[in-house]
Design a protein around this motif. Sequence first.
Motif, mmCIF file in Angstrom:
data_model
loop_
_atom_site.group_PDB
_atom_site.id
_atom_site.type_symbol
_atom_site.label_atom_id
_atom_site.label_comp_id
_atom_site.label_asym_id
_atom_site.label_seq_id
_atom_site.Cartn_x
_atom_site.Cartn_y
_atom_site.Cartn_z
ATOM 1 N N LYS A 27 57.255 33.469 17.753
ATOM 2 C CA LYS A 27 56.588 34.781 17.670
ATOM 3 C C LYS A 27 56.092 35.271 19.022
ATOM 4 C CE LYS A 27 52.302 32.548 16.107
ATOM 5 N NZ LYS A 27 51.325 32.460 14.994
ATOM 6 N N TYR A 28 56.448 34.530 20.080
ATOM 7 C CA TYR A 28 56.009 34.903 21.427
ATOM 8 C C TYR A 28 57.199 35.267 22.316
ATOM 9 C CZ TYR A 28 51.860 32.424 19.747
ATOM 10 O OH TYR A 28 50.783 32.007 19.007
ATOM 11 N N THR A 29 56.928 36.058 23.346
ATOM 12 C CA THR A 29 57.996 36.418 24.283
ATOM 13 C C THR A 29 58.099 35.426 25.434
ATOM 14 O OG1 THR A 29 56.496 37.833 25.570
ATOM 15 C CG2 THR A 29 57.741 38.881 23.796
ATOM 16 N N SER A 30 57.013 34.670 25.687
ATOM 17 C CA SER A 30 57.035 33.689 26.769
ATOM 18 C C SER A 30 56.131 32.518 26.422
ATOM 19 C CB SER A 30 56.581 34.326 28.084
ATOM 20 O OG SER A 30 55.277 34.857 27.962
ATOM 21 N N ILE A 31 56.587 31.311 26.778
ATOM 22 C CA ILE A 31 55.805 30.115 26.456
ATOM 23 C C ILE A 31 55.866 29.092 27.593
ATOM 24 C CG2 ILE A 31 56.211 30.332 23.962
ATOM 25 C CD1 ILE A 31 58.171 27.898 24.264
ATOM 26 N N LEU A 32 54.830 28.260 27.644
ATOM 27 C CA LEU A 32 54.850 27.038 28.435
ATOM 28 C C LEU A 32 54.903 25.906 27.429
ATOM 29 C CD1 LEU A 32 54.395 25.072 30.817
ATOM 30 C CD2 LEU A 32 51.927 25.506 30.569
ATOM 31 N N PHE A 33 55.945 25.095 27.495
ATOM 32 C CA PHE A 33 56.098 23.956 26.587
ATOM 33 C C PHE A 33 55.775 22.686 27.357
ATOM 34 C CE2 PHE A 33 58.922 20.630 24.712
ATOM 35 C CZ PHE A 33 58.325 20.545 23.464
ATOM 36 N N HIS A 151 47.940 30.741 35.033
ATOM 37 C CA HIS A 151 47.532 31.748 35.997
ATOM 38 C C HIS A 151 48.698 32.177 36.898
ATOM 39 C CE1 HIS A 151 43.312 30.970 34.934
ATOM 40 N NE2 HIS A 151 43.097 32.154 35.466
ATOM 41 N N VAL A 152 49.738 31.363 36.945
ATOM 42 C CA VAL A 152 50.913 31.714 37.753
ATOM 43 C C VAL A 152 51.924 32.511 36.941
ATOM 44 C CG1 VAL A 152 52.849 30.815 39.097
ATOM 45 C CG2 VAL A 152 50.625 29.686 39.221
ATOM 46 N N VAL A 153 52.235 32.038 35.730
ATOM 47 C CA VAL A 153 53.309 32.683 34.947
ATOM 48 C C VAL A 153 52.809 33.480 33.752
ATOM 49 C CG1 VAL A 153 55.039 31.024 35.675
ATOM 50 C CG2 VAL A 153 53.686 30.536 33.637
ATOM 51 N N ASN A 154 51.529 33.295 33.367
ATOM 52 C CA ASN A 154 50.908 34.081 32.300
ATOM 53 C C ASN A 154 51.717 34.135 31.000
ATOM 54 O OD1 ASN A 154 49.661 37.504 31.985
ATOM 55 N ND2 ASN A 154 48.887 35.606 31.136
ATOM 56 N N PRO A 155 52.029 32.970 30.404
ATOM 57 C CA PRO A 155 52.747 32.979 29.119
ATOM 58 C C PRO A 155 51.820 33.369 27.976
ATOM 59 C CG PRO A 155 52.110 30.758 29.648
ATOM 60 C CD PRO A 155 51.698 31.603 30.828
ATOM 61 N N GLU A 156 52.402 33.739 26.867
ATOM 62 C CA GLU A 156 51.594 34.078 25.691
ATOM 63 C C GLU A 156 51.023 32.841 25.019
ATOM 64 O OE1 GLU A 156 52.798 37.455 22.990
ATOM 65 O OE2 GLU A 156 54.700 37.056 23.996
ATOM 66 N N ALA A 157 51.744 31.712 25.130
ATOM 67 C CA ALA A 157 51.301 30.511 24.435
ATOM 68 C C ALA A 157 51.665 29.249 25.205
ATOM 69 C CB ALA A 157 51.919 30.449 23.038
ATOM 70 N N VAL A 158 50.818 28.234 25.035
ATOM 71 C CA VAL A 158 51.114 26.882 25.507
ATOM 72 C C VAL A 158 51.375 26.047 24.261
ATOM 73 C CG1 VAL A 158 50.234 24.839 26.685
ATOM 74 C CG2 VAL A 158 49.644 27.123 27.527
#
Length: 212
Positions: A27-33, A151-158
């Motif tokens: 449901k997110y456009t960007s994530i950090l996994f 703070h560098v890539v600003n994903p919607e979710a971790v």
Amino acid sequence: LSGLKVYAENDANVAALGEYEGGSGSKYTSILFMTLGTGVGGGLIIDGKIIQGFCGCGGEIGHITVNPDEKLSCNCGKKGCLEQYTSATGIRRIALEMLDEDKEESSLREYGDELTTKDIFDEAKKGDIIANKVVDYSMTILARVASNICHVVNPEAVILGGGVANAGEFLIDKIEDKFNKGNIYISGDTKICLASLGEKAGIYGACYLVKK
């Protein structure tokens, strides 16, 4: 010899893609996994694209230096990597060190050399003081690194995966407050949650990679 095309990709990257397309990140456009297992791996998906970097090292979060004064070497050869503090192996090492230094009573002592990271989290959930000290120490480091990356890539979710993430919501509770306090500009906006595909994430991601 089949004549079929072959695609090669980092295992953590395809796991990230799997969670992004069909798991907790859908449901997110960007994530950090972040995958927390024997080691620590990671993957960044921004607008549906795996961030690989110019030589394929994008997302190698496990080898971010968090303690330049560390004396022991990481598997990569460096010293003080995130992996040394937040992987299952690292958390167990920290627990053994604390048990040696802190003479406080702890149920962890009953496990001896058979102690596992699962045991540490299980005992922490029961309220064991040293177990909670270990988990708090490791998860504070993880939360700070996650916040710095955000703070560098600003994903919607971790999204947290791997064996350590089997600790469930207890793990999120240990990270969330520290994570949010570190997010000066994005506090409350970036979500932190558990992966949902488990060991199948990489298989899903590999399928999506070929499909794309």
